[in-house]
Design an enzyme around this catalytic site. Structure first.
Site, mmCIF file in Angstrom:
data_model
loop_
_atom_site.group_PDB
_atom_site.id
_atom_site.type_symbol
_atom_site.label_atom_id
_atom_site.label_comp_id
_atom_site.label_asym_id
_atom_site.label_seq_id
_atom_site.Cartn_x
_atom_site.Cartn_y
_atom_site.Cartn_z
ATOM 1 N N GLU A 1 -5.166 4.874 2.740
ATOM 2 C CA GLU A 1 -5.802 6.140 2.380
ATOM 3 C C GLU A 1 -7.327 6.148 2.474
ATOM 4 O O GLU A 1 -8.016 6.336 1.454
ATOM 5 C CB GLU A 1 -5.375 6.556 0.965
ATOM 6 C CG GLU A 1 -3.876 6.728 0.805
ATOM 7 C CD GLU A 1 -3.463 7.336 -0.529
ATOM 8 O OE1 GLU A 1 -4.327 7.451 -1.423
ATOM 9 O OE2 GLU A 1 -2.288 7.711 -0.668
ATOM 10 N N GLU B 1 4.269 5.839 0.976
ATOM 11 C CA GLU B 1 4.195 6.137 -0.460
ATOM 12 C C GLU B 1 4.745 7.531 -0.696
ATOM 13 O O GLU B 1 4.447 8.456 0.058
ATOM 14 C CB GLU B 1 2.749 6.138 -0.991
ATOM 15 C CG GLU B 1 2.167 4.786 -1.221
ATOM 16 C CD GLU B 1 0.766 4.845 -1.822
ATOM 17 O OE1 GLU B 1 0.451 5.788 -2.590
ATOM 18 O OE2 GLU B 1 -0.030 3.942 -1.507
HETATM 19 C C1 FCB Z 1 -2.095 6.881 -4.000
HETATM 20 C C2 FCB Z 1 -2.498 5.428 -4.028
HETATM 21 C C3 FCB Z 1 -1.597 4.565 -4.862
HETATM 22 C C4 FCB Z 1 -1.182 5.252 -6.137
HETATM 23 C C5 FCB Z 1 -0.645 6.632 -5.852
HETATM 24 C C6 FCB Z 1 -0.157 7.372 -7.069
HETATM 25 O O1 FCB Z 1 -3.182 7.662 -3.668
HETATM 26 O O2 FCB Z 1 -2.513 4.889 -2.718
HETATM 27 O O3 FCB Z 1 -2.266 3.343 -5.098
HETATM 28 O O4 FCB Z 1 -2.196 5.266 -7.048
HETATM 29 O O5 FCB Z 1 -1.618 7.396 -5.202
#
Ligand code: FCB
Length: 447
Positions: free
Chosen positions: A166, A351
């Site tokens: 990210e 994620e």
């Molecule tokens: C993302 C992050 C991860 C976690 C989630 C909820 O932005 O990459 O580490 O904190 O959010």
């Protein structure tokens, strides 16, 4: 109820990050990271929390791997802490740090779990921050030095690499809003931070190819679909701006070798110097895109509101406990936009998950039905995107267990396993049991 079956080799995984779970950030010769410093600065983290202990995964990883094995997890997205390997960020290697990741990878493979290793999940060595961190173009070489050490040591056993996690959040939360380390609020620096991260990513991909290592490499980008609040020209233009800022600022240079023209227009004099060859380097082909998805955003034009003249319009329920809108359609849209606008590269969802405040009841059951529903609905949306042609090959749920949620500390829980921080006891939540079931069926029901 229909069972939505995923393709045969679909990877079912969980994701974590080093600083959020490991604890003992300075153990065995490791150096401090910017998150260590940031969380030890009063006022930065809710409840004054820090990552000193976290889930003690640094010591308890065999137990955590056994837990994943018991759930049938096939892939584990983890990150390595740069500061354990290179305490000063470059130069001197700390063998004990490398040994830790060696043992971790061995234990995963023994458990039949495939590691997906992220090289940078935000815990930058403090010494590099002292030299400007991501604002310094030299970061591309420093990152590549570290990445190459990891390739040399682990690529005989690790075949899946992710350069950065990210970069947009590093830019926005870390350097525009200052809620994340290093806590800067400087829009002039922010775009240099974006650019230097992208060059570092491209250079590391080239180093990976040059090393001759087997395996695949990509990047994890958070895709954040933007919608206009109304059909007015102003609001539509606003959504195009915010899309360029959150998404296309990273997607376009990687996949098309160019920055979105709008971004150049509004950032004007804040725009970084782009060296000859930078965009070629950034657009070095990757093997897959990691998509992190949480929620979409509806925006309206508001003159003078930030550099983007935009205001977020809160949507009706449902939301997670962090106030993030629950929208599986947003995941569908994100995957489809990668498919249709960026040539449908191989994708993993690296994620996706939800924060809800849930604890074991008197029988030790964590009935986190809201999280379960969130995950089920998002997997169903992912399934629909695959049916419509998106080249999605796996899903890494955020996250294996409750952990240090950055500026929110330990108060915000994203895990499918509850962690009792006083005893370090892990209790698989109902969502975790459900996920194990979904894995065993290679599918989810549509309701
Ligand atoms: C993302 C992050 C991860 C976690 C989630 C909820 O932005 O990459 O580490 O904190 O959010």
């Amino acid at each position: 109820m229909t069972l939505l079956t995923f393709p045969k080799n679909f990877v079912w995984g969980t994701a974590t990050a080093s600083y959020q779970i490991e604890g003992y950030p300075l153990a065995d010769g490791a150096g401090p990271s910017i998150w260590h410093r940031f969380s030890h600065t009063p006022g930065n983290i809710r409840g004054g929390h820090n990552g000193d202990l976290a889930c003690e995964h640094y010591r308890r990883y065999p137990e955590d791997i056994a837990l994943m094995k018991s759930l049938g997890i096939q892939g584990y997205r983890m990150s390595t802490a740069w500061t354990r390997v290179l305490p000063e960020g470059r130069g001197r290697i700390n063998e004990a740090g490398l040994d830790f990741y060696d043992r971790l990878v061995e234990a995963l493979l023994e458990a039949g779990i495939t590691p997906y290793v992220t090289l940078y999940h935000w815990d930058l060595p403090s010494d590099l921050q002292d030299m400007g961190g991501w604002t310094n173009p030299a970061m591309a070489d420093w990152f590549t030095e570290y990445a190459s050490i990891m390739f040399t040591r682990l690529s005989d056993r690790v075949n899946n690499w992710i350069t950065l996690n990210e970069p947009s959040v590093v830019m926005d939360r870390g350097h525009v809003f200052g809620q994340h380390a290093p806590g800067m609020r400087d829009i002039w620096a922010a775009l240099r931070v974006a650019h230097n991260q992208l060059v570092a990513h491209g250079r590391a991909v080239r180093a990976f190819r040059a090393s001759g290592a087997d395996g695949e490499i990509g990047i994890a980008l958070n895709l954040h679909p933007q919608h206009a609040a109304t059909n007015s020209e102003e609001d539509r233009a606003c959504a195009i701006r915010t899309d360029a800022y959150y998404n296309r600022l990273f997607m376009d240079p990687i996949f098309k070798g160019e920055y979105p023209a709008e971004a150049l227009d509004w950032f004007g004099e804040a725009w970084p110097n782009i060296g000859p060859g930078d965009l070629d380097e950034i657009s070095t082909p990757i093997d897959f895109l990691g998509v992190n998805y949480y929620f979409p955003q509806v925006v309206a034009h508001k003159a003078g509101q930030g550099a983007l003249h935009s205001e977020v319009v809160r949507q009706p329920a449902p939301h997670t406990d962090l106030g993030w809108q629950i929208s599986p359609e947003g995941l569908y849209d994100a995957l489809r936009s990668v498919q249709t606008e960026y040539g449908n590269p191989k994708m993993f969802i690296t994620e996706n998950g939800a924060a809800f405040d849930d604890y074991p009841d008197s029988d030790g059951v964590v009935a986190d039905d809201a999280r379960l529903d969130y995950i089920r609905a998002h997997l169903a949306a992912a399934h629909r995107a695959i049916s419509d042609g998106a080249n999605l090959q796996g899903y890494f749920l955020w996250t294996l267990m409750d952990n240090f949620e950055w500026a929110y500390g330990y108060d915000v829980r994203f895990g499918i396993t509850n962690v009792d921080y006083t005893t370090q006891k892990r209790t698989v939540k109902r969502s975790g049991q459900w996920y194990a079931d979904a894995i065993s069926r290679n599918g989810v029901t549509d309701a």
